[in-house]
Design an enzyme around this catalytic site. Structure first.
Site, PDB file in Angstrom:
ATOM      1  N   TYR A 265      -2.378  -0.726  10.616  1.00 22.86           N
ATOM      2  CA  TYR A 265      -2.391  -0.967   9.168  1.00 22.86           C
ATOM      3  C   TYR A 265      -1.055  -0.541   8.546  1.00 22.86           C
ATOM      4  O   TYR A 265      -0.442  -1.288   7.780  1.00 22.86           O
ATOM      5  CB  TYR A 265      -3.558  -0.198   8.531  1.00 22.86           C
ATOM      6  CG  TYR A 265      -3.714  -0.435   7.044  1.00 22.86           C
ATOM      7  CD1 TYR A 265      -4.277  -1.608   6.549  1.00 22.86           C
ATOM      8  CD2 TYR A 265      -3.287   0.522   6.110  1.00 22.86           C
ATOM      9  CE1 TYR A 265      -4.415  -1.829   5.180  1.00 22.86           C
ATOM     10  CE2 TYR A 265      -3.425   0.312   4.741  1.00 22.86           C
ATOM     11  CZ  TYR A 265      -3.990  -0.866   4.281  1.00 22.86           C
ATOM     12  OH  TYR A 265      -4.122  -1.087   2.930  1.00 22.86           O
TER      13      TYR A 265
ATOM     14  N   SER B 213       0.877  -1.174   0.000  1.00 21.28           N
ATOM     15  CA  SER B 213       0.000   0.000   0.000  1.00 21.28           C
ATOM     16  C   SER B 213       0.909   1.218   0.000  1.00 21.28           C
ATOM     17  O   SER B 213       2.097   1.121   0.324  1.00 21.28           O
ATOM     18  CB  SER B 213      -0.837  -0.008   1.279  1.00 21.28           C
ATOM     19  OG  SER B 213      -1.467   1.234   1.491  1.00 21.28           O
TER      20      SER B 213
HETATM   21  N1  NAD Z   1      -8.566  -0.056  -1.970  1.00 21.22           N
HETATM   22  C1  NAD Z   1      -7.505   0.683  -1.741  1.00 21.22           C
HETATM   23  O1  NAD Z   1      -7.530   1.919  -1.873  1.00 21.22           O
HETATM   24  C2  NAD Z   1      -6.205   0.026  -1.316  1.00 21.22           C
HETATM   25  C3  NAD Z   1      -5.061   0.837  -1.246  1.00 21.22           C
HETATM   26  C4  NAD Z   1      -3.854   0.264  -0.862  1.00 21.22           C
HETATM   27  C5  NAD Z   1      -3.795  -1.082  -0.573  1.00 21.22           C
HETATM   28  N2  NAD Z   1      -4.917  -1.848  -0.641  1.00 21.22           N
HETATM   29  C6  NAD Z   1      -4.768  -3.272  -0.321  1.00 21.22           C
HETATM   30  O2  NAD Z   1      -5.274  -4.038  -1.397  1.00 21.22           O
HETATM   31  C7  NAD Z   1      -5.707  -5.301  -0.904  1.00 21.22           C
HETATM   32  C8  NAD Z   1      -7.102  -5.576  -1.432  1.00 21.22           C
HETATM   33  O3  NAD Z   1      -7.965  -4.571  -0.928  1.00 21.22           O
HETATM   34  P1  NAD Z   1      -9.334  -4.172  -1.615  1.00 21.22           P
HETATM   35  O4  NAD Z   1      -9.433  -2.698  -1.531  1.00 21.22           O
HETATM   36  O5  NAD Z   1      -9.503  -4.878  -2.893  1.00 21.22           O
HETATM   37  O6  NAD Z   1     -10.341  -4.742  -0.489  1.00 21.22           O
HETATM   38  P2  NAD Z   1     -11.657  -5.626  -0.549  1.00 21.22           P
HETATM   39  O7  NAD Z   1     -12.210  -5.571   0.836  1.00 21.22           O
HETATM   40  O8  NAD Z   1     -12.521  -5.212  -1.691  1.00 21.22           O
HETATM   41  O9  NAD Z   1     -11.087  -7.082  -0.846  1.00 21.22           O
HETATM   42  C9  NAD Z   1     -10.352  -7.780   0.115  1.00 21.22           C
HETATM   43  C10 NAD Z   1     -10.641  -9.252  -0.046  1.00 21.22           C
HETATM   44  O10 NAD Z   1      -9.854  -9.965   0.923  1.00 21.22           O
HETATM   45  C11 NAD Z   1     -10.668 -10.954   1.525  1.00 21.22           C
HETATM   46  N3  NAD Z   1     -10.148 -11.277   2.841  1.00 21.22           N
HETATM   47  C12 NAD Z   1     -10.115 -10.478   3.935  1.00 21.22           C
HETATM   48  N4  NAD Z   1      -9.595 -11.148   4.973  1.00 21.22           N
HETATM   49  C13 NAD Z   1      -9.282 -12.388   4.531  1.00 21.22           C
HETATM   50  C14 NAD Z   1      -8.717 -13.531   5.132  1.00 21.22           C
HETATM   51  N5  NAD Z   1      -8.391 -13.558   6.439  1.00 21.22           N
HETATM   52  N6  NAD Z   1      -8.512 -14.629   4.382  1.00 21.22           N
HETATM   53  C15 NAD Z   1      -8.867 -14.638   3.068  1.00 21.22           C
HETATM   54  N7  NAD Z   1      -9.427 -13.593   2.444  1.00 21.22           N
HETATM   55  C16 NAD Z   1      -9.629 -12.480   3.178  1.00 21.22           C
HETATM   56  C17 NAD Z   1     -12.051 -10.332   1.568  1.00 21.22           C
HETATM   57  O11 NAD Z   1     -13.087 -11.318   1.721  1.00 21.22           O
HETATM   58  C18 NAD Z   1     -12.102  -9.621   0.230  1.00 21.22           C
HETATM   59  O12 NAD Z   1     -12.588 -10.471  -0.799  1.00 21.22           O
HETATM   60  C19 NAD Z   1      -5.598  -5.238   0.607  1.00 21.22           C
HETATM   61  O13 NAD Z   1      -4.403  -5.867   1.018  1.00 21.22           O
HETATM   62  C20 NAD Z   1      -5.535  -3.746   0.889  1.00 21.22           C
HETATM   63  O14 NAD Z   1      -4.872  -3.464   2.087  1.00 21.22           O
HETATM   64  C21 NAD Z   1      -6.125  -1.336  -1.002  1.00 21.22           C
END
Ligand code: NAD
Length: 255
Positions: free
Chosen positions: A158, A145
């Protein structure tokens, strides 16, 4: 992504049911890979798998909790049993619950965030690497991130959990560089996904205002803009890339 070829290859994506992971799962499939979707939300994972099948691809759903080693080991063994190999992995599952300040964060929340965001990535790599060595090599991308590289107030667990992935990715890349396994970290900025939209809906912030104030490109990213970097980093086109920390954030981290 059509010019990237994963025909005959097998990819897995954790958190592949939603957001960035779902986009990556679809991206791997578009390039010809058979895709395993590991997610603890089986309904979302089935939905993503159906999209792959509707597009003419092949997908396997494995209900998995990345913070539980038995669950991870079992899922990866099932992928290898079914498809015979593992070539690419996107360790992407992550959570970012509201914790309040460093002082207010509870021990329970701190441990849960680390268990999924950091320990989960380590557990997945631990089992994926063995499977990849048996397949003659492979490539791993972990999801970091912008919070892997800089601070923001009130999300210390986080930020710390994502900073840890910088070190973990680099060490793992070093340990396996001679064995044909590449390991990289992709660091998204602000990406419109269910995770982000839920936070905005809960009133933590307005996505538009946040983007205007902190993203030089003045827009949020789309999940497929992160997915294309991940699929590329796992492909033969990125054959000399390892231990890299790749920001995909519209310039956020350099501002
Ligand atoms: N959306 C953003 O702006 C952003 C920015 C930087 C980093 N990220 C990172 O990107 C990644 C994906 O995030 P996203 O925004 O797509 O979120 P999201 O919530 O849409 O998707 C996350 C997925 O992970 C699954 N998940 C959560 N805990 C789990 C576990 N213990 N075991 C298996 N699956 C699990 C959830 O069911 C979900 O399908 C994350 O690591 C997040 O920290 C997101």
């Amino acid at each position: 992504m059509k010019n990237i070829d994963f025909a005959g290859r097998v990819a897995l994506v954790t958190g592949g049911g939603s957001g960035i992971g779902r986009a990556t799962a679809l991206g791997f499939a578009e390039c010809g890979a058979r895709v395993a979707i590991l997610d603890h939300d089986a309904i979302m994972a089935e939905e993503a798998a159906q999209l792959i099948v509707d597009g003419g691809g092949e997908a396997l759903v494995l209900k998995t909790d990345v913070s539980d080693e038995a669950s991870v080991a079992n899922a990866i063994a099932t992928v290898v049993e079914k498809y015979g190999r593992l070539d690419a992995a996107h360790n992407n599952a992550g959570i970012s619950p509201d914790t309040g300040s460093t002082v207010d964060c509870t021990r329970e929340l701190w441990d849960r965030i680390f268990a999924v965001n950091t320990t989960g990535v380590w557990l997945c790599m631990k089992h994926e690497i063995q499977a990849m060595l048996n397949s003659g090599g492979g490539a791993i991308v972990n999801t970091g991130s912008v919070s892997s590289l800089r601070a923001a107030p009130y999300i210390s667990a986080y930020v710390a959990s994502k900073h840890a992935l910088v070190g973990l990715t680099k060490v793992t890349a070093l340990e396996h560089a001679e064995q044909g396994i590449r390991v990289n970290l992709v660091c998204p900025g602000v990406v419109r996904t269910p995770m982000l939209e839920k936070k905005a809906d809960e009133g933590f912030f307005s996505i538009d205002e946040y983007v205007q104030g902190s993203v030089p490109m003045k827009r949020a990213g789309a999940s497929n803009e992160i997915a294309s970097a991940v699929v590329w980093a796992c492909s033969e086109q990125a054959s000399y890339l390892t231990g890299a920390i790749l920001s995909v954030d519209g310039g956020m981290v350099i501002a």
